[in-house]
Enzyme design. Sequence first.
Site, PDB file in Angstrom:
ATOM      1  N   GLU B 329       0.840  -1.247   0.049  1.00 16.66           N
ATOM      2  CA  GLU B 329      -0.017   0.015  -0.038  1.00 16.66           C
ATOM      3  C   GLU B 329       0.736   1.184   0.051  1.00 16.66           C
ATOM      4  O   GLU B 329       0.272   2.245  -0.257  1.00 16.66           O
ATOM      5  CB  GLU B 329      -0.942   0.048   1.194  1.00 16.66           C
ATOM      6  CG  GLU B 329      -2.127  -0.965   1.177  1.00 16.66           C
ATOM      7  CD  GLU B 329      -1.426  -2.468   1.852  1.00 16.66           C
ATOM      8  OE1 GLU B 329      -0.548  -2.818   1.638  1.00 16.66           O
ATOM      9  OE2 GLU B 329      -2.550  -3.052   2.387  1.00 16.66           O
ATOM     10  N   TRP B 445      -1.204  -2.086  27.064  1.00 17.20           N
ATOM     11  CA  TRP B 445      -0.683  -2.781  25.952  1.00 17.20           C
ATOM     12  C   TRP B 445       0.536  -3.511  25.727  1.00 17.20           C
ATOM     13  O   TRP B 445       1.481  -3.013  26.487  1.00 17.20           O
ATOM     14  CB  TRP B 445      -0.412  -1.849  24.454  1.00 17.20           C
ATOM     15  CG  TRP B 445      -1.516  -1.249  23.994  1.00 17.20           C
ATOM     16  CD1 TRP B 445      -2.016   0.141  24.395  1.00 17.20           C
ATOM     17  CD2 TRP B 445      -2.880  -1.561  23.381  1.00 17.20           C
ATOM     18  NE1 TRP B 445      -3.079   0.374  23.738  1.00 17.20           N
ATOM     19  CE2 TRP B 445      -3.643  -0.624  23.007  1.00 17.20           C
ATOM     20  CE3 TRP B 445      -3.086  -2.855  22.780  1.00 17.20           C
ATOM     21  CZ2 TRP B 445      -4.601  -0.943  22.244  1.00 17.20           C
ATOM     22  CZ3 TRP B 445      -4.116  -3.155  22.121  1.00 17.20           C
ATOM     23  CH2 TRP B 445      -5.244  -2.175  22.126  1.00 17.20           C
TER      24      TRP B 445
END
Lengths: 540, 540
Positions: B329, B445
């Site tokens: 991308e 996290w």
Amino acid sequence: MLGQMQNRPLALPHVFHRAEQMFGHKTLTGIGVGGAVTTGTYADWAQRVRRTAAALDELGVSPDARVGTFCWNTPTHLELYFAVPCTGRVLHTLNIRLFPEQLVYIVNHADDEVVFVERALLGQLWPLVDQMPNVRKFVVIDDGSDTEIPDDARIVDHAQLLASVEPFAGDFVVEDENRAAAMCYTSGTTGNPKGVVYSHRSTVLHSIAVLIADVAGLIERDVLLPIVPMFHANAWGTPYAAVFCGASMVMPGPNMVPKAIAGMLRDHDVTVTAGVPTIWMGVLPELERDQVPHLRMVLCGGSAVPRSLSEGWREKIGLPITQAWGMTETSPIATTGMLRSVHDGLSDDELADVRATQGQATPLVELRLADPDTGEIQPWDGEASGELQAAGPWIAASYYLNEDGGKQFTADGWLRTGDVAIIDPNGFVRLVDRTKDLVKSGGEWISSVDMENQIMGMPEVAEAAVIAVPDEKWSERPMACVVIRSGSELTAQQVKDYLATKVAKWQIPDDVVFIDEVPKTSTGKFSKKTLREKFAAEKG
Amino acid sequence: MLGQMQNRPLALPHVFHRAEQMFGHKTLTGIGVGGAVTTGTYADWAQRVRRTAAALDELGVSPDARVGTFCWNTPTHLELYFAVPCTGRVLHTLNIRLFPEQLVYIVNHADDEVVFVERALLGQLWPLVDQMPNVRKFVVIDDGSDTEIPDDARIVDHAQLLASVEPFAGDFVVEDENRAAAMCYTSGTTGNPKGVVYSHRSTVLHSIAVLIADVAGLIERDVLLPIVPMFHANAWGTPYAAVFCGASMVMPGPNMVPKAIAGMLRDHDVTVTAGVPTIWMGVLPELERDQVPHLRMVLCGGSAVPRSLSEGWREKIGLPITQAWGMTETSPIATTGMLRSVHDGLSDDELADVRATQGQATPLVELRLADPDTGEIQPWDGEASGELQAAGPWIAASYYLNEDGGKQFTADGWLRTGDVAIIDPNGFVRLVDRTKDLVKSGGEWISSVDMENQIMGMPEVAEAAVIAVPDEKWSERPMACVVIRSGSELTAQQVKDYLATKVAKWQIPDDVVFIDEVPKTSTGKFSKKTLREKFAAEKG
């Protein structure tokens, strides 16, 4: 079918934000009036760009106004280089060397709303301001000089102005990459100056070109000293490129004497510098090889670099000069003269010949040669000559307000550079003349520049200019106007005899006249127009 | 106010014509089946591009058709790289490593009209062609192999086709720079592959980026060996960049074994090469320092380069590996890891840490970190992590036919890369995980990749994958799936005890399970999705 890539504009806010975000620790050194050195960081600079942006709003400058600058190469000028276009306005760099009437003309023609002027230059500008009725404010930048500042409502103090505002805090946004970013007028030798309007797109693409390894390869580790002025063709785009890659910069300010420039090269570990041949001629005697171990590129353009100059640098400093070619209309870099693998194995003498060319077109620039008469495209064979024409995303499509009616552009949109060139099979360009200086005799072109160089090879000759004079039989014939070196003697026949050993017989001028001096333009180039007028009047 | 610059498109015909005009003498070397070496010039290549362009018309391929290629890195593939987009068509590089059903899917999804296929690869493609009803012709390229060629009306012989036409003689023209030039499908680990459609503009700008001195600095003097396949993300854009600057190229063909690659580096004076870490791990034992004196850059991406690999190259060959990061991308180069002046004076150990990062965003690429939960933008402080998002003129805006409904893109148009990263104050990016592999425990996290690397530091461990498992109290907890090195022994408690010396206590996995092998995707990456499904099923 269309691509599905992001529609991000090629615009200067990206260049600014990138430098602010990644290169805040890099340095900008300014050399002020009298040689005073100040050093700041990109972070400081970025804050001042933001402050200047707010100041433009504070002054009520309209959203797409032209904002003039009358400045040397300074950190403050670099603030304006970004604050003006990043807020959507148009930077109009005023050439401080223009004649007064030209300066008045361009300020009014561009309709500048505000002009930022260094205090030392105010004395040059102020006598003209009543002829610039649309300029609302003159923002005077303290450069350490003591020029008197008039008591006038149009005067604004730069330091006070910046202190009076809060720095703009958001992201600069320019949505349309084709929006005008800057403009610069050509110092044409004929007629009024003509405005070239750079877009954000053209400026960003041109800056990237300067970063391409095979063009100039500017990198973050470089220290750039731009001697070529920021008031003309954006100092060849080098300041924008330096900010893009995060190179440190040394800004020479008004210190344009060779000794001072040599000192900057020495004292600030400069790696890349750029300027016209005259500068590097003057600097060479002031430098020794071991004083500039960091110097890796001396970029030189503006006029052809004499082979002897580049060789002089190579022999004394160990670094030949790198030629670049371009003009205001080409942003300006269109070619650079780095050697290619095809030149491997050439002798020093042959390499010097290659370095005496203007080099290869950069990526995205296209060049072609057109016969000055028929427009027929000429081959790149190292022999055929023609007018050099240029196309590319940083080449002008027209002049501001279409001032020349499009004469400088071909029907298919290419720029007619006015230069006559030869291109070799590897794409190396060698300029041989200006189209208007070519002599057409009996259907054949004679290069005035080639013949001048031949004549100037005579030890008795100081200067020579060759011009075309009308001729009934041959349409035009060359005339040589020669300045004899003081103390020497020379006859017309001696010049003709000498030329007979150098050029074809039919090219030898019928007339060789002796003059006291070759007339010059405001930028120091030979004004052959003046000579043509003089001799046309005498003949007529 | 608009700029007045020429509206020249950023399009591949310029790149082609420039190379044809200026670099006709440069060489393209192909290494064929069995290692046969053929060398031609750019001039030969350009003629074949022109012939291929005419052949596409001869085949009746529609003006903006997708044209598939099923090829290794070969000079013929490079002909298609230009002939297809320079005639306005869209190059669709088919990844020869896709699973058959994915291959059928992408050929049909892109609606390829014609596929060019190397003879040795025909055996892989032909069993599927009846599932590709819209492909009218399969043009079979002779690669020296002896794969049987079916007697079928859809088969066209490439050599005969090219011989049957006259080379296209004019200038290629692509007027709209946003026109599609090429497309490539992501080999996504979830769902169907998604198509990324590159424009001429994005391809040209990306190519220029590769020429920028601070990015990869490809130059005319280089000899490029692209190991990264041209069938995926355009071999990182290096073939387009090489043609743009006139670098010679060595095309490795199907010869992908380390010994062969080492031989190419040695025998062809390669200066720049590019490939994934696995390749450079394999090649290192096959090379000695004095065998590759010309080699100046080993570009490496595709997955993070282990510090030990780069150091291994530095110690043995004298040249560390240069990391680049990107994805299909992003065209794909978005960052490269060249050292900057800020790293001067660091120790070898500290420099190795910097080289283990993914480096700095290239000019024109913008990066930011967003909190995976709130989307809040995170600082570049070397500590805060977030999803890496990217913007720029060569970053995808959407997938072909908007296949994902825009999920991969933010409301303001940035690409969500799916990578979790930390960025330091100088803009150096360090990838720490994939967003979908992060473990969120008690609102904090945990990077699965960091923990895997810790566990893989135990001598008894061959491989380890850390995944999130649902947890009532903490929402998610990490689970470690460990493959014991053959002949070793290890208990879950030993793994936990080891981790207790390396990570915070709350991060230590509750469960450590032993498995025979970490499941892999078609491109050799850990398939944690498979593990998550396996353990969800076992728990559920």
